[in-house]
Design a protein around this motif. Sequence first.
Motif, PDB file in Angstrom:
ATOM      1  N   ASP A 405       0.846  -1.194   0.000  1.00  0.00           N
ATOM      2  CA  ASP A 405       0.000   0.000   0.000  1.00  0.00           C
ATOM      3  C   ASP A 405       0.883   1.247   0.000  1.00  0.00           C
ATOM      4  O   ASP A 405       0.927   2.008   0.961  1.00  0.00           O
ATOM      5  CB  ASP A 405      -0.918  -0.026   1.222  1.00  0.00           C
ATOM      6  N   PHE A 406       1.614   1.440  -1.090  1.00  0.00           N
ATOM      7  CA  PHE A 406       2.485   2.606  -1.237  1.00  0.00           C
ATOM      8  C   PHE A 406       2.867   2.765  -2.707  1.00  0.00           C
ATOM      9  O   PHE A 406       2.850   1.804  -3.475  1.00  0.00           O
ATOM     10  CB  PHE A 406       3.750   2.446  -0.385  1.00  0.00           C
ATOM     11  N   ASP A 407       3.188   3.995  -3.073  1.00  0.00           N
ATOM     12  CA  ASP A 407       3.783   4.236  -4.390  1.00  0.00           C
ATOM     13  C   ASP A 407       5.290   4.036  -4.304  1.00  0.00           C
ATOM     14  O   ASP A 407       5.900   3.447  -5.185  1.00  0.00           O
ATOM     15  CB  ASP A 407       3.471   5.650  -4.882  1.00  0.00           C
ATOM     16  N   ALA A 408       5.884   4.579  -3.227  1.00  0.00           N
ATOM     17  CA  ALA A 408       7.321   4.413  -2.996  1.00  0.00           C
ATOM     18  C   ALA A 408       7.538   4.292  -1.496  1.00  0.00           C
ATOM     19  O   ALA A 408       6.712   4.732  -0.690  1.00  0.00           O
ATOM     20  CB  ALA A 408       8.103   5.591  -3.558  1.00  0.00           C
ATOM     21  N   ALA A 409       8.664   3.679  -1.136  1.00  0.00           N
ATOM     22  CA  ALA A 409       8.995   3.503   0.275  1.00  0.00           C
ATOM     23  C   ALA A 409      10.486   3.693   0.466  1.00  0.00           C
ATOM     24  O   ALA A 409      11.297   3.135  -0.297  1.00  0.00           O
ATOM     25  CB  ALA A 409       8.578   2.115   0.762  1.00  0.00           C
ATOM     26  N   VAL A 410      10.864   4.488   1.456  1.00  0.00           N
ATOM     27  CA  VAL A 410      12.258   4.607   1.863  1.00  0.00           C
ATOM     28  C   VAL A 410      12.499   3.505   2.884  1.00  0.00           C
ATOM     29  O   VAL A 410      11.847   3.470   3.922  1.00  0.00           O
ATOM     30  CB  VAL A 410      12.554   5.990   2.476  1.00  0.00           C
ATOM     31  N   ALA A 411      13.416   2.593   2.576  1.00  0.00           N
ATOM     32  CA  ALA A 411      13.510   1.387   3.397  1.00  0.00           C
ATOM     33  C   ALA A 411      14.958   0.973   3.618  1.00  0.00           C
ATOM     34  O   ALA A 411      15.861   1.337   2.860  1.00  0.00           O
ATOM     35  CB  ALA A 411      12.751   0.240   2.729  1.00  0.00           C
ATOM     36  N   LEU A 412      15.135   0.205   4.683  1.00  0.00           N
ATOM     37  CA  LEU A 412      16.386  -0.496   4.949  1.00  0.00           C
ATOM     38  C   LEU A 412      16.045  -1.972   4.942  1.00  0.00           C
ATOM     39  O   LEU A 412      15.284  -2.450   5.787  1.00  0.00           O
ATOM     40  CB  LEU A 412      16.957  -0.094   6.312  1.00  0.00           C
ATOM     41  N   ASN A 413      16.583  -2.703   3.957  1.00  0.00           N
ATOM     42  CA  ASN A 413      16.292  -4.122   3.822  1.00  0.00           C
ATOM     43  C   ASN A 413      17.472  -4.945   4.307  1.00  0.00           C
ATOM     44  O   ASN A 413      18.630  -4.643   3.987  1.00  0.00           O
ATOM     45  CB  ASN A 413      16.017  -4.482   2.361  1.00  0.00           C
ATOM     46  N   GLY A 414      17.178  -6.012   5.033  1.00  0.00           N
ATOM     47  CA  GLY A 414      18.233  -6.910   5.474  1.00  0.00           C
ATOM     48  C   GLY A 414      18.835  -7.665   4.309  1.00  0.00           C
ATOM     49  O   GLY A 414      18.114  -8.197   3.462  1.00  0.00           O
ATOM     50  N   GLY A 415      20.164  -7.712   4.248  1.00  0.00           N
ATOM     51  CA  GLY A 415      20.839  -8.459   3.200  1.00  0.00           C
ATOM     52  C   GLY A 415      21.162  -9.870   3.647  1.00  0.00           C
ATOM     53  O   GLY A 415      21.157 -10.181   4.838  1.00  0.00           O
ATOM     54  N   ARG A 416      21.419 -10.737   2.692  1.00  0.00           N
ATOM     55  CA  ARG A 416      21.754 -12.130   2.984  1.00  0.00           C
ATOM     56  C   ARG A 416      22.979 -12.544   2.174  1.00  0.00           C
ATOM     57  O   ARG A 416      23.269 -11.945   1.136  1.00  0.00           O
ATOM     58  CB  ARG A 416      20.592 -13.054   2.626  1.00  0.00           C
ATOM     59  N   PRO A 417      23.673 -13.591   2.604  1.00  0.00           N
ATOM     60  CA  PRO A 417      24.811 -14.080   1.819  1.00  0.00           C
ATOM     61  C   PRO A 417      24.388 -14.831   0.566  1.00  0.00           C
ATOM     62  O   PRO A 417      25.220 -15.131  -0.280  1.00  0.00           O
ATOM     63  CB  PRO A 417      25.537 -15.013   2.798  1.00  0.00           C
ATOM     64  N   GLU A 418      23.095 -15.127   0.438  1.00  0.00           N
ATOM     65  CA  GLU A 418      22.559 -15.862  -0.713  1.00  0.00           C
ATOM     66  C   GLU A 418      21.605 -14.962  -1.505  1.00  0.00           C
ATOM     67  O   GLU A 418      20.549 -14.576  -1.001  1.00  0.00           O
ATOM     68  CB  GLU A 418      21.843 -17.118  -0.220  1.00  0.00           C
ATOM     69  N   PRO A 419      21.946 -14.597  -2.761  1.00  0.00           N
ATOM     70  CA  PRO A 419      21.098 -13.674  -3.536  1.00  0.00           C
ATOM     71  C   PRO A 419      19.689 -14.198  -3.780  1.00  0.00           C
ATOM     72  O   PRO A 419      18.746 -13.413  -3.835  1.00  0.00           O
ATOM     73  CB  PRO A 419      21.862 -13.515  -4.860  1.00  0.00           C
ATOM     74  N   ASP A 420      19.538 -15.511  -3.936  1.00  0.00           N
ATOM     75  CA  ASP A 420      18.202 -16.046  -4.158  1.00  0.00           C
ATOM     76  C   ASP A 420      17.300 -15.745  -2.965  1.00  0.00           C
ATOM     77  O   ASP A 420      16.151 -15.325  -3.125  1.00  0.00           O
ATOM     78  CB  ASP A 420      18.273 -17.560  -4.393  1.00  0.00           C
ATOM     79  N   GLY A 421      17.821 -15.942  -1.760  1.00  0.00           N
ATOM     80  CA  GLY A 421      17.039 -15.646  -0.566  1.00  0.00           C
ATOM     81  C   GLY A 421      16.716 -14.171  -0.437  1.00  0.00           C
ATOM     82  O   GLY A 421      15.674 -13.790   0.106  1.00  0.00           O
ATOM     83  N   SER A 422      17.614 -13.318  -0.944  1.00  0.00           N
ATOM     84  CA  SER A 422      17.391 -11.877  -0.864  1.00  0.00           C
ATOM     85  C   SER A 422      16.295 -11.404  -1.810  1.00  0.00           C
ATOM     86  O   SER A 422      15.485 -10.555  -1.449  1.00  0.00           O
ATOM     87  CB  SER A 422      18.691 -11.127  -1.188  1.00  0.00           C
ATOM     88  N   TYR A 423      16.267 -11.955  -3.038  1.00  0.00           N
ATOM     89  CA  TYR A 423      15.457 -11.318  -4.073  1.00  0.00           C
ATOM     90  C   TYR A 423      14.439 -12.173  -4.809  1.00  0.00           C
ATOM     91  O   TYR A 423      13.523 -11.626  -5.418  1.00  0.00           O
ATOM     92  CB  TYR A 423      16.387 -10.679  -5.113  1.00  0.00           C
ATOM     93  N   ALA A 424      14.563 -13.510  -4.779  1.00  0.00           N
ATOM     94  CA  ALA A 424      13.615 -14.317  -5.558  1.00  0.00           C
ATOM     95  C   ALA A 424      12.178 -14.101  -5.094  1.00  0.00           C
ATOM     96  O   ALA A 424      11.243 -14.102  -5.892  1.00  0.00           O
ATOM     97  CB  ALA A 424      13.987 -15.794  -5.475  1.00  0.00           C
ATOM     98  N   ARG A 425      11.987 -13.886  -3.798  1.00  0.00           N
ATOM     99  CA  ARG A 425      10.625 -13.697  -3.296  1.00  0.00           C
ATOM    100  C   ARG A 425      10.023 -12.367  -3.740  1.00  0.00           C
ATOM    101  O   ARG A 425       8.812 -12.187  -3.725  1.00  0.00           O
ATOM    102  CB  ARG A 425      10.607 -13.816  -1.777  1.00  0.00           C
ATOM    103  N   TYR A 426      10.882 -11.420  -4.113  1.00  0.00           N
ATOM    104  CA  TYR A 426      10.411 -10.116  -4.591  1.00  0.00           C
ATOM    105  C   TYR A 426      10.216 -10.071  -6.107  1.00  0.00           C
ATOM    106  O   TYR A 426       9.195  -9.590  -6.595  1.00  0.00           O
ATOM    107  CB  TYR A 426      11.412  -9.016  -4.221  1.00  0.00           C
ATOM    108  N   PHE A 427      11.210 -10.519  -6.855  1.00  0.00           N
ATOM    109  CA  PHE A 427      11.285 -10.188  -8.275  1.00  0.00           C
ATOM    110  C   PHE A 427      11.059 -11.355  -9.228  1.00  0.00           C
ATOM    111  O   PHE A 427      11.424 -11.278 -10.389  1.00  0.00           O
ATOM    112  CB  PHE A 427      12.631  -9.519  -8.570  1.00  0.00           C
ATOM    113  N   THR A 428      10.456 -12.447  -8.747  1.00  0.00           N
ATOM    114  CA  THR A 428       9.992 -13.495  -9.655  1.00  0.00           C
ATOM    115  C   THR A 428       8.474 -13.426  -9.716  1.00  0.00           C
ATOM    116  O   THR A 428       7.817 -12.970  -8.769  1.00  0.00           O
ATOM    117  CB  THR A 428      10.433 -14.891  -9.186  1.00  0.00           C
ATOM    118  N   SER A 429       7.919 -13.882 -10.823  1.00  0.00           N
ATOM    119  CA  SER A 429       6.478 -13.711 -11.039  1.00  0.00           C
ATOM    120  C   SER A 429       5.650 -14.469 -10.014  1.00  0.00           C
ATOM    121  O   SER A 429       4.519 -14.065  -9.706  1.00  0.00           O
ATOM    122  CB  SER A 429       6.105 -14.164 -12.452  1.00  0.00           C
ATOM    123  N   ASP A 430       6.199 -15.582  -9.465  1.00  0.00           N
ATOM    124  CA  ASP A 430       5.468 -16.314  -8.435  1.00  0.00           C
ATOM    125  C   ASP A 430       6.045 -16.087  -7.041  1.00  0.00           C
ATOM    126  O   ASP A 430       5.715 -16.801  -6.103  1.00  0.00           O
ATOM    127  CB  ASP A 430       5.447 -17.814  -8.756  1.00  0.00           C
TER     128      ASP A 430
END
Length: 513
Positions: A405-430
């Motif tokens: 529920d936002f157009d944009a968000a200023v955020a601090l996201n936790g990083g991980r040593p594994e890129p899949d864990g960091s981003y697959a849940r965000y930027f894959t269609s499923d």
Amino acid sequence: MPRGALSAVGIAAALSLALTSCSSSSGSAPSAAGSAQGGGTLVVGVTSDPDTLFPWKATQFTTVNVLQNLYGTLTEFDKDLNVVPGLAESWQASEDGKTLTFKLRQGVTFADGSAFDSADVKASLEKIKDEKTAAVAAASLSSVESVEAPDPNTVVLELSGPDSALPANLATVNMAMLSSDDTEEELNAKPNGTGPFTLGKRVANQSLTLTRNDKYWNEKAKVASVEFRVIPDESSIVSAMQSGNVQLAVFNDPLVAQTAQGGTVNVAKTPQLNYHVLQLNAQRGDLKDVNVRLAIQCAIDRKQVLDTAALGEGEVVGPITAPAYKSDPNKRPCPTRDLAKAADYLAKAGKSGGVTVKTIVSQGEYATSVNEAQNLKAQLAEAKINLDLEVLESGAFVDRWVAADFDAAVALNGGRPEPDGSYARYFTSDGNLNKVAGYSSPKLDELFAEGKATTDQAARKAIYDQVAAELENNAPWIWLFSGYTYTATAANVQGFVPMASGSLQYLRTTSVG
């Protein structure tokens, strides 16, 4: 105690385990044999109260830090972010990588005294995968087709294909193993985990106390209890430390850390995998147009944001911050601020007169958020882009963020040593958090699938370089910088190990003299 050392070699090693076996006689911490239980209470100053006690939905930093001390996971990270055994004492992949077999520790119990076994693992993994659960890490189990429990100490995962990211992804508290008998409602009232602490007393918006779990399977905690004391801002936490009322705190604001250092307080500076980011919801309004998003990207001087909000303490980054896969921040359409190019992108979008972007900002969860937002607003105004800021307390921010529920968000996201864990849940269609990101593409789906199926380190780096390029060229988010955490401890505190992931898992090795 390490002072900010981050081992890229260790992280790389952590990510090569999915298609091999792993076993350990001692787990992720020293064995209990030579340790003496201490006592006393360690008071930790935090700026916000946990917004949930259910680990599968935890996103707020304080919440994660509390719950990772109450619950256990099949695998864990050690201090160098290597993947090591947790509730699973070993695991073995089949030759084709499509079957992963875990051997569980015996004699592990939940806080209520019930035994932990394979039925709990099977139930936990199946519920995390179930869309009805709304677990924030569900996408990390996308390769898991079935979970079998052939005996109480064995769990077999049948996979759609090799998944080199899975052992690391199982190490986060969002993958906590729960009793098959417990419900979300029950656990929000009374957590029931296998971790080094159990829940003691909680006073909403004031404090939450953990007590030592003397039945913990690994080395017992050094202190009898840990109190997370809610103090609204970091400067007030410093005052509480200087007066002796708080013994440990982790700061984000380098200026606050400077004021804390000295006298009876020591400060350790640790580089972080987390990243500061302007998240753009590519499904909303003018942001649906990639040219508007690229205009925003080109109108921002990231170094200025870093200097203004964090006194230059950190570095400008691209999407992936894990050392083994680190993105080159110069490989983006506008590696430096370019207002002329920003104007060209707005013209392509038919928005030469400018745009307004409603932007949510969290106040309280991390110290630099409002300063970042104000600097971004000032910079973007010069490009006829108006950030209409809405500052929210951390709980309200998280609710709006999870709901997209936002157009944009200023955020601090936790990083991980594994890129899949960091981003697959965000930027894959499923991906189960794709609605938060508001962006996916067939190309990204293909790259993330390829990254999971690949075990060669150099080949994986090349794949995630392509992921970073796809993200930068389409600007669903504007990655800004990574900073440090500043761990302040009283002189009588020993044994705490700061981690690049921001984890407080080593509260269990911390003692108060």
